[in-house]
Scaffold this motif. Sequence first.
Motif, PDB file in Angstrom:
ATOM      1  N   PRO A 165       0.853  -1.196   0.000  1.00 13.35           N
ATOM      2  CA  PRO A 165       0.000   0.000   0.000  1.00 13.35           C
ATOM      3  C   PRO A 165       0.890   1.249   0.000  1.00 13.35           C
ATOM      4  CG  PRO A 165      -0.633  -1.519   1.753  1.00 13.35           C
ATOM      5  CD  PRO A 165       0.648  -2.018   1.184  1.00 13.35           C
ATOM      6  N   ARG A 166       0.395   2.286  -0.641  1.00 18.69           N
ATOM      7  CA  ARG A 166       1.156   3.536  -0.634  1.00 18.69           C
ATOM      8  C   ARG A 166       1.343   3.987   0.818  1.00 18.69           C
ATOM      9  NH1 ARG A 166      -1.179   7.774  -2.359  1.00 18.69           N
ATOM     10  NH2 ARG A 166      -3.289   6.938  -2.359  1.00 18.69           N
ATOM     11  N   PRO A 167       2.583   4.308   1.224  1.00 15.74           N
ATOM     12  CA  PRO A 167       2.853   4.635   2.628  1.00 15.74           C
ATOM     13  C   PRO A 167       1.999   5.762   3.200  1.00 15.74           C
ATOM     14  CG  PRO A 167       4.901   4.234   1.472  1.00 15.74           C
ATOM     15  CD  PRO A 167       3.818   4.238   0.432  1.00 15.74           C
ATOM     16  N   ALA A 168       1.800   6.852   2.468  1.00 19.43           N
ATOM     17  CA  ALA A 168       1.019   7.972   3.008  1.00 19.43           C
ATOM     18  C   ALA A 168      -0.435   7.547   3.239  1.00 19.43           C
ATOM     19  CB  ALA A 168       1.084   9.171   2.071  1.00 19.43           C
ATOM     20  N   TRP A 169      -1.027   6.822   2.285  1.00 17.61           N
ATOM     21  CA  TRP A 169      -2.397   6.335   2.438  1.00 17.61           C
ATOM     22  C   TRP A 169      -2.469   5.370   3.611  1.00 17.61           C
ATOM     23  CZ3 TRP A 169      -4.293   1.415   2.497  1.00 17.61           C
ATOM     24  CH2 TRP A 169      -5.685   1.283   2.545  1.00 17.61           C
ATOM     25  N   CYS A 170      -1.510   4.448   3.685  1.00 15.26           N
ATOM     26  CA  CYS A 170      -1.505   3.426   4.733  1.00 15.26           C
ATOM     27  C   CYS A 170      -1.453   4.068   6.121  1.00 15.26           C
ATOM     28  CB  CYS A 170      -0.328   2.480   4.529  1.00 15.26           C
ATOM     29  SG  CYS A 170      -0.418   0.999   5.536  1.00 15.26           S
ATOM     30  N   LYS A 171      -0.612   5.070   6.283  1.00 22.85           N
ATOM     31  CA  LYS A 171      -0.498   5.751   7.579  1.00 22.85           C
ATOM     32  C   LYS A 171      -1.838   6.345   7.990  1.00 22.85           C
ATOM     33  CE  LYS A 171       2.207   9.420   9.852  1.00 22.85           C
ATOM     34  NZ  LYS A 171       1.171  10.289  10.363  1.00 22.85           N
ATOM     35  N   SER A 172      -2.467   7.052   7.069  1.00 25.00           N
ATOM     36  CA  SER A 172      -3.756   7.677   7.355  1.00 25.00           C
ATOM     37  C   SER A 172      -4.835   6.626   7.627  1.00 25.00           C
ATOM     38  CB  SER A 172      -4.161   8.552   6.169  1.00 25.00           C
ATOM     39  OG  SER A 172      -5.441   9.083   6.368  1.00 25.00           O
ATOM     40  N   PHE A 173      -4.865   5.575   6.828  1.00 21.80           N
ATOM     41  CA  PHE A 173      -5.854   4.513   6.984  1.00 21.80           C
ATOM     42  C   PHE A 173      -5.716   3.835   8.342  1.00 21.80           C
ATOM     43  CE2 PHE A 173      -7.061   0.013   6.450  1.00 21.80           C
ATOM     44  CZ  PHE A 173      -8.397   0.171   6.079  1.00 21.80           C
ATOM     45  N   LEU A 174      -4.479   3.477   8.727  1.00 24.63           N
ATOM     46  CA  LEU A 174      -4.256   2.786   9.997  1.00 24.63           C
ATOM     47  C   LEU A 174      -4.565   3.675  11.195  1.00 24.63           C
ATOM     48  CD1 LEU A 174      -1.051   0.698   9.178  1.00 24.63           C
ATOM     49  CD2 LEU A 174      -3.436  -0.074   9.250  1.00 24.63           C
ATOM     50  N   GLU A 175      -4.333   4.979  11.064  1.00 19.07           N
ATOM     51  CA  GLU A 175      -4.710   5.900  12.142  1.00 19.07           C
ATOM     52  C   GLU A 175      -6.217   5.876  12.346  1.00 19.07           C
ATOM     53  OE1 GLU A 175      -2.997   9.638  10.946  1.00 19.07           O
ATOM     54  OE2 GLU A 175      -1.009   9.090  11.714  1.00 19.07           O
ATOM     55  N   GLY A 176      -6.971   5.860  11.239  1.00 13.83           N
ATOM     56  CA  GLY A 176      -8.428   5.779  11.337  1.00 13.83           C
ATOM     57  C   GLY A 176      -8.880   4.482  11.977  1.00 13.83           C
ATOM     58  N   VAL A 177      -8.236   3.372  11.604  1.00 13.17           N
ATOM     59  CA  VAL A 177      -8.563   2.074  12.194  1.00 13.17           C
ATOM     60  C   VAL A 177      -8.268   2.106  13.694  1.00 13.17           C
ATOM     61  CG1 VAL A 177      -7.982  -0.386  12.216  1.00 13.17           C
ATOM     62  CG2 VAL A 177      -8.218   0.802  10.029  1.00 13.17           C
ATOM     63  N   ALA A 178      -7.133   2.658  14.076  1.00 11.57           N
ATOM     64  CA  ALA A 178      -6.759   2.727  15.491  1.00 11.57           C
ATOM     65  C   ALA A 178      -7.769   3.563  16.276  1.00 11.57           C
ATOM     66  CB  ALA A 178      -5.356   3.306  15.646  1.00 11.57           C
ATOM     67  N   ASP A 179      -8.238   4.647  15.685  1.00  5.62           N
ATOM     68  CA  ASP A 179      -9.213   5.511  16.360  1.00  5.62           C
ATOM     69  C   ASP A 179     -10.537   4.786  16.618  1.00  5.62           C
ATOM     70  OD1 ASP A 179      -7.401   7.586  16.397  1.00  5.62           O
ATOM     71  OD2 ASP A 179      -8.274   8.645  14.678  1.00  5.62           O
ATOM     72  N   ARG A 180     -10.894   3.818  15.765  1.00 12.47           N
ATOM     73  CA  ARG A 180     -12.159   3.095  15.932  1.00 12.47           C
ATOM     74  C   ARG A 180     -12.098   2.062  17.050  1.00 12.47           C
ATOM     75  NH1 ARG A 180     -12.358   4.297  10.461  1.00 12.47           N
ATOM     76  NH2 ARG A 180     -11.197   2.483   9.748  1.00 12.47           N
ATOM     77  N   GLY A 181     -10.898   1.653  17.466  1.00 14.28           N
ATOM     78  CA  GLY A 181     -10.774   0.716  18.582  1.00 14.28           C
ATOM     79  C   GLY A 181     -10.765  -0.732  18.161  1.00 14.28           C
TER      80      GLY A 181
END
Length: 163
Positions: free
Chosen positions: A83-99
């Motif tokens: 996955p593109r690193p910038a997209w992946c970072k943003s995506f995983l932050e969103g996943v982490a925020d959801r718990g």
Amino acid sequence: MNRADMIRAVALHEAAAKVLRARLASAAEADFRDQGIVPSWKQPGITLAGSTTQPSVTVTDEAVFLAYVEQRFPSEVETIRRPRPAWCKSFLEGVADRGSPACDAQGEEIPGLEWRAGGAWNGFSIRITSEAKAAIAAEAAEFVALAVDRPRPEPAAEEAQAA
């Protein structure tokens, strides 16, 4: 000694270590330059071993080098899928925020991910401003000068005979 004193002592001693390392590096480099040998200094339980560089090559323009390899050695070129690193970072932050568990925005669990709770102790770091670093470096240099450079008194005659 309170916590503030302990923090300052750590910072002071780290700065003193840098001053001492610089002095050792300078002396070792001088020995290498003057004597032509790599120095190795030993103390009980401690060895300072010098080292020299080895021949090496650094890629300075990856695109130009890649074109060369593609032309001359095409079987040695690999394609990396990720996955593109910038997209992946943003995506995983969103996943982490959801718990927990690690789910997408629709609530579907995402394979290959594991959610980890935050808030556990993870160690500490000391941050020092550039002004404080300069002051501590000066203190460290003074400390080293007093501890290392000051003349040592000669032992009294009685002490010398007793030894």
